[in-house]
Motif scaffolding. Structure first.
Motif, short mmCIF file in Angstrom:
data_model
loop_
_atom_site.label_atom_id
_atom_site.label_comp_id
_atom_site.label_asym_id
_atom_site.label_seq_id
_atom_site.Cartn_x
_atom_site.Cartn_y
_atom_site.Cartn_z
N ARG A 100 0.32 9.21 55.93
CA ARG A 100 1.39 9.42 56.91
C ARG A 100 2.76 8.99 56.39
NH1 ARG A 100 3.37 5.96 60.46
NH2 ARG A 100 1.61 4.53 60.27
N THR A 101 2.81 7.90 55.64
CA THR A 101 4.10 7.35 55.20
C THR A 101 4.49 7.73 53.78
OG1 THR A 101 3.13 5.30 54.34
CG2 THR A 101 3.72 5.36 56.69
N GLY A 102 3.50 8.12 52.97
CA GLY A 102 3.78 8.40 51.57
C GLY A 102 3.81 7.15 50.71
N ILE A 103 3.57 5.98 51.32
CA ILE A 103 3.55 4.72 50.58
C ILE A 103 2.11 4.40 50.19
CG2 ILE A 103 4.05 2.25 50.67
CD1 ILE A 103 6.18 2.91 52.79
N GLU A 104 1.84 4.29 48.90
CA GLU A 104 0.47 4.05 48.44
C GLU A 104 -0.07 2.73 49.00
OE1 GLU A 104 -2.12 3.69 44.28
OE2 GLU A 104 -0.11 4.58 44.28
N THR A 105 -1.15 2.83 49.71
CA THR A 105 -1.77 1.65 50.33
C THR A 105 -3.27 1.72 50.06
OG1 THR A 105 -0.15 1.87 52.13
CG2 THR A 105 -1.94 0.29 52.44
N PRO A 106 -3.77 0.96 49.09
CA PRO A 106 -5.21 1.03 48.76
C PRO A 106 -6.07 0.48 49.88
CG PRO A 106 -4.16 -0.76 47.55
CD PRO A 106 -3.05 0.00 48.23
N MET A 107 -7.33 0.86 49.86
CA MET A 107 -8.26 0.36 50.86
C MET A 107 -8.34 -1.17 50.81
SD MET A 107 -11.43 3.13 50.70
CE MET A 107 -12.32 2.37 52.08
N LEU A 127 -7.74 2.64 63.85
CA LEU A 127 -8.03 3.79 62.99
C LEU A 127 -7.92 5.09 63.77
CD1 LEU A 127 -9.00 5.10 60.37
CD2 LEU A 127 -11.36 4.55 61.05
N ASN A 128 -8.43 5.10 64.98
CA ASN A 128 -8.39 6.32 65.80
C ASN A 128 -6.96 6.73 66.12
OD1 ASN A 128 -10.04 8.32 67.08
ND2 ASN A 128 -9.46 7.46 69.05
N VAL A 129 -6.10 5.75 66.39
CA VAL A 129 -4.69 6.04 66.65
C VAL A 129 -4.03 6.64 65.40
CG1 VAL A 129 -2.44 4.97 67.09
CG2 VAL A 129 -4.41 4.32 68.48
N GLU A 130 -4.32 6.07 64.25
CA GLU A 130 -3.75 6.59 63.01
C GLU A 130 -4.20 8.02 62.75
OE1 GLU A 130 -1.51 5.56 60.82
OE2 GLU A 130 -1.08 3.70 61.89
N TRP A 131 -5.47 8.30 62.99
CA TRP A 131 -5.94 9.68 62.83
C TRP A 131 -5.14 10.63 63.72
CZ3 TRP A 131 -11.80 8.16 63.18
CH2 TRP A 131 -12.31 7.95 61.87
N ARG A 132 -4.91 10.23 64.94
CA ARG A 132 -4.23 11.12 65.88
C ARG A 132 -2.74 11.25 65.58
NH1 ARG A 132 -7.92 9.83 71.24
NH2 ARG A 132 -9.28 11.61 70.88
N ASP A 133 -2.20 10.37 64.76
CA ASP A 133 -0.79 10.47 64.38
C ASP A 133 -0.57 11.36 63.16
OD1 ASP A 133 0.19 8.99 66.46
OD2 ASP A 133 0.44 7.13 65.33
N LEU A 134 -1.63 11.77 62.48
CA LEU A 134 -1.48 12.61 61.30
C LEU A 134 -1.16 14.05 61.70
CD1 LEU A 134 -4.45 11.41 59.04
CD2 LEU A 134 -2.03 10.87 58.77
N THR A 135 -0.21 14.65 60.99
CA THR A 135 0.15 16.05 61.22
C THR A 135 -0.80 16.97 60.47
OG1 THR A 135 1.62 16.14 59.30
CG2 THR A 135 2.58 15.36 61.39
N ASP A 136 -0.70 18.26 60.72
CA ASP A 136 -1.54 19.22 60.01
C ASP A 136 -1.42 19.04 58.50
OD1 ASP A 136 -2.44 20.41 62.34
OD2 ASP A 136 -0.91 21.97 62.34
N GLU A 137 -0.18 18.93 58.01
CA GLU A 137 0.05 18.82 56.57
C GLU A 137 -0.47 17.49 56.01
OE1 GLU A 137 2.35 19.52 58.84
OE2 GLU A 137 2.55 21.69 58.49
#
Length: 264
Positions: free
Chosen positions: A88-95, A128-138
């Motif tokens: 979502r942010t383009g900032i690399e964030t490892p697991m 996690l569910n909130v983050e999934w729902r914030d993702l755009t198609d792209e």
């Protein structure tokens, strides 16, 4: 309810919920997200059946208590949230910052008070569910890197979470069963195990006959390598065995079940 009636019902629900409600993007992996959400509810139900004292008992995983499993599943949601934030942010964030940091986190997690451990699972799953729902198609197609070093589109996190919650719900060792899993999920788990072996270059000569899935492969049989012992049983029981959770109600043409590689 017909597909048209279902679409109309969803449209009316969205109107009632208003503009502030979050929904999955059109290009989201809807089937896998449904697996993950149903699996989260299944894990939560099995967890709720356990008393606080029950959490200290062993799980199905060697050397792991139920506390260990719960902490692992909670922190897994946080780790996958890192990947969705990366997309979502383009900032690399490892697991995880490192394998050592992951181990230390898990060691601390299993010592949490029971209430805090339960909250860890609940809150991490919601985030996690909130983050999934914030993702755009792209953004669903943005590539991220898993803890195993694989580069995958972030949509893969939905399936990663699905297998995590469903399989570890069984690991809680309180009557959770692969027989409770949706049939489509069972089939995906079998394919996941076989794909994992293939990616690792594992040499496996084996044939699987899921006797309740006659159309899963040619003549109802999945042949690995050059073939070999034929292991037969319900698809759910085959999935249990293939994922390393023990064998039940399976038969082998060789008389004994063959040794197989680990899944993870």
């Amino acid at each position: 309810m017909s597909a048209t009636e279902l679409t109309d019902a969803e449209s009316e629900l969205r109107k009632r919920q208003g503009a502030g409600a979050r929904y999955d993007a059109a290009a989201a992996p809807h089937a896998e997200l449904a697996f993950a959400r149903r699996g989260t509810a299944y894990f939560a139900r099995k967890l709720s059946e356990l008393s606080d004292d029950d959490l200290d008992a062993p799980s199905l995983l060697p050397g792991w208590s139920r506390r260990h499993v719960i902490a692992h599943v909670g922190y897994n949601a946080r780790a996958l949230t890192h990947l969705t934030e990366w997309a979502r942010t383009g900032i690399e964030t490892p697991m995880y910052a490192s394998a050592d940091a992951r181990d230390r986190q898990l060691a601390r997690g299993e010592t949490l008070p029971a209430r805090a451990l339960r909250n860890l699972f609940d809150h991490a799953a919601v985030h996690l569910n909130v983050e999934w729902r914030d993702l755009t198609d792209e953004q669903w197609d943005v590539e991220v890197k898993t803890a195993q070093g694989r580069t995958v589109p972030v949509r893969e996190t939905a399936w990663m979470r699905s297998r995590e919650v469903w399989v570890h719900a069984v690991d809680l060792a309180n009557d959770g069963s692969f027989l409770d899993f949706p049939p489509e999920l069972v089939d995906r788990l079998i394919a996941d195990v076989l794909g994992t072996w293939q990616r690792r270059g594992e040499s496996v000569d084996l044939a699987l006959t899921p006797n309740d899935r006659p159309r899963l492969a040619d003549h109802g049989r999945i042949v690995l390598g050059t073939g070999g012992p034929v292991v037969s049983g319900a698809a759910a029981d085959l999935a249990r065995w293939l994922t390393g959770r023990g064998a039940r109600r399976l038969s082998a043409s060789s008389g004994e079940l063959p040794d197989i590689p680990r899944w993870f």
